[in-house]
Write an enzyme that holds these catalytic residues in place. Sequence first.
Site, PDB file in Angstrom:
ATOM      1  N   HIS A  17       0.846  -1.206   0.000  1.00 59.91           N
ATOM      2  CA  HIS A  17       0.000   0.000   0.000  1.00 59.91           C
ATOM      3  C   HIS A  17       0.880   1.254   0.000  1.00 59.91           C
ATOM      4  O   HIS A  17       0.629   2.201  -0.741  1.00 59.91           O
ATOM      5  CB  HIS A  17      -0.860   0.061   1.266  1.00 59.91           C
ATOM      6  CG  HIS A  17      -1.902  -1.013   1.377  1.00 59.91           C
ATOM      7  ND1 HIS A  17      -2.061  -1.785   2.496  1.00 59.91           N
ATOM      8  CD2 HIS A  17      -2.854  -1.423   0.512  1.00 59.91           C
ATOM      9  CE1 HIS A  17      -3.072  -2.625   2.319  1.00 59.91           C
ATOM     10  NE2 HIS A  17      -3.562  -2.435   1.122  1.00 59.91           N
ATOM     11  N   LYS A  41     -17.105  -7.261   7.956  1.00 56.86           N
ATOM     12  CA  LYS A  41     -15.853  -7.967   8.268  1.00 56.86           C
ATOM     13  C   LYS A  41     -15.343  -7.477   9.603  1.00 56.86           C
ATOM     14  O   LYS A  41     -15.265  -6.266   9.831  1.00 56.86           O
ATOM     15  CB  LYS A  41     -14.792  -7.606   7.208  1.00 56.86           C
ATOM     16  CG  LYS A  41     -14.776  -8.490   5.993  1.00 56.86           C
ATOM     17  CD  LYS A  41     -13.462  -8.240   5.257  1.00 56.86           C
ATOM     18  CE  LYS A  41     -13.559  -8.578   3.792  1.00 56.86           C
ATOM     19  NZ  LYS A  41     -12.422  -8.039   3.031  1.00 56.86           N
ATOM     20  N   ARG A  92      -2.090  -6.380  -8.212  1.00 53.15           N
ATOM     21  CA  ARG A  92      -1.047  -7.362  -7.888  1.00 53.15           C
ATOM     22  C   ARG A  92      -0.988  -8.507  -8.870  1.00 53.15           C
ATOM     23  O   ARG A  92       0.034  -9.157  -8.991  1.00 53.15           O
ATOM     24  CB  ARG A  92      -1.299  -7.938  -6.484  1.00 53.15           C
ATOM     25  CG  ARG A  92      -1.006  -6.992  -5.369  1.00 53.15           C
ATOM     26  CD  ARG A  92      -1.637  -7.418  -4.095  1.00 53.15           C
ATOM     27  NE  ARG A  92      -3.078  -7.331  -4.196  1.00 53.15           N
ATOM     28  CZ  ARG A  92      -3.907  -7.363  -3.151  1.00 53.15           C
ATOM     29  NH1 ARG A  92      -3.418  -7.519  -1.945  1.00 53.15           N
ATOM     30  NH2 ARG A  92      -5.200  -7.271  -3.326  1.00 53.15           N
ATOM     31  N   SER A 130      -3.582  -8.616   2.699  1.00 47.09           N
ATOM     32  CA  SER A 130      -4.017  -8.629   4.107  1.00 47.09           C
ATOM     33  C   SER A 130      -4.315 -10.038   4.584  1.00 47.09           C
ATOM     34  O   SER A 130      -3.966 -10.407   5.710  1.00 47.09           O
ATOM     35  CB  SER A 130      -5.274  -7.784   4.282  1.00 47.09           C
ATOM     36  OG  SER A 130      -5.120  -6.567   3.665  1.00 47.09           O
TER      37      SER A 130
HETATM   38  P1  ADP Z   1      -6.204  -6.199   0.428  1.00 46.17           P
HETATM   39  O1  ADP Z   1      -6.700  -6.445  -1.006  1.00 46.17           O
HETATM   40  O2  ADP Z   1      -4.823  -6.724   0.690  1.00 46.17           O
HETATM   41  O3  ADP Z   1      -7.208  -6.549   1.482  1.00 46.17           O
HETATM   42  P2  ADP Z   1      -7.005  -3.438   0.475  1.00 46.17           P
HETATM   43  O4  ADP Z   1      -8.437  -3.763   0.339  1.00 46.17           O
HETATM   44  O5  ADP Z   1      -6.646  -2.580   1.623  1.00 46.17           O
HETATM   45  O6  ADP Z   1      -6.022  -4.659   0.528  1.00 46.17           O
HETATM   46  O7  ADP Z   1      -6.475  -2.797  -0.873  1.00 46.17           O
HETATM   47  C1  ADP Z   1      -6.588  -1.428  -1.182  1.00 46.17           C
HETATM   48  C2  ADP Z   1      -5.924  -1.217  -2.515  1.00 46.17           C
HETATM   49  O8  ADP Z   1      -4.532  -1.489  -2.397  1.00 46.17           O
HETATM   50  C3  ADP Z   1      -6.438  -2.134  -3.635  1.00 46.17           C
HETATM   51  O9  ADP Z   1      -6.454  -1.411  -4.841  1.00 46.17           O
HETATM   52  C4  ADP Z   1      -5.394  -3.223  -3.690  1.00 46.17           C
HETATM   53  O10 ADP Z   1      -5.322  -3.810  -4.963  1.00 46.17           O
HETATM   54  C5  ADP Z   1      -4.150  -2.423  -3.380  1.00 46.17           C
HETATM   55  N1  ADP Z   1      -3.106  -3.269  -2.827  1.00 46.17           N
HETATM   56  C6  ADP Z   1      -3.197  -4.111  -1.783  1.00 46.17           C
HETATM   57  N2  ADP Z   1      -2.012  -4.722  -1.568  1.00 46.17           N
HETATM   58  C7  ADP Z   1      -1.153  -4.242  -2.505  1.00 46.17           C
HETATM   59  C8  ADP Z   1       0.210  -4.512  -2.836  1.00 46.17           C
HETATM   60  N3  ADP Z   1       0.929  -5.405  -2.165  1.00 46.17           N
HETATM   61  N4  ADP Z   1       0.773  -3.834  -3.864  1.00 46.17           N
HETATM   62  C9  ADP Z   1       0.028  -2.953  -4.559  1.00 46.17           C
HETATM   63  N5  ADP Z   1      -1.263  -2.661  -4.326  1.00 46.17           N
HETATM   64  C10 ADP Z   1      -1.854  -3.298  -3.304  1.00 46.17           C
END
Ligand code: ADP
Length: 164
Positions: A17, A41, A92, A130
């Site tokens: 992130h 959740k 990703r 996550s």
């Molecule tokens: P997760 O999908 O891990 O639960 P989030 O819902 O917080 O994470 O994701 C928020 C945004 O950050 C989404 O657009 C997701 O694709 C992106 N994201 C999550 N992890 C990564 C990563 N390792 N590298 C790049 N973008 C990421």
Amino acid sequence: MIKAVFPGSFDPPTHGHLDIIRRSARIFDSLDVVIAVNHHKAPLLSTDERKRLLLGEIAAMSLKNVAVAVYEGLVVEYCRSVKATVLLRGLRSSSDYNYEFELSIINKQLDEGIETVMIPAAAKYFILKSSTIKELLNLGGDISHMVPHAVEMALLSCHGDGAS
Ligand code: ADP
């Protein structure tokens, strides 16, 4: 002046992130990282804790044009309320892409004026998600290379309190 919004659960905030935040802060004039509240959740970290941790990491990177907000509701409505025209997402994998592509179409139907921009994950972070971190935490695995130190400490302390 282009304002972007980067929504997600950030539960917990990871190096992946933060890499997207750092890179997009260079592209856009201003960026709001939006912690989306999801009552369906049970979170690992409270929204206040996620906000505190994100603000700490953003300050450590000296990113002056990045703010953090907590929001419950449609992301396009948040975008409208702050006059943001870009909705930012990280990619990703091809499965992320399929999901994000559909989501972008739904959001476009909700508001024509907001463009989704997808930024590919850095090679070293593309396996960070996550759910993996939660699994490792439950099994006592090392997560120190996945999240900043302050996030790891917060996770270990809430996990030690009996959260899972
Ligand atoms: P997760 O999908 O891990 O639960 P989030 O819902 O917080 O994470 O994701 C928020 C945004 O950050 C989404 O657009 C997701 O694709 C992106 N994201 C999550 N992890 C990564 C990563 N390792 N590298 C790049 N973008 C990421």
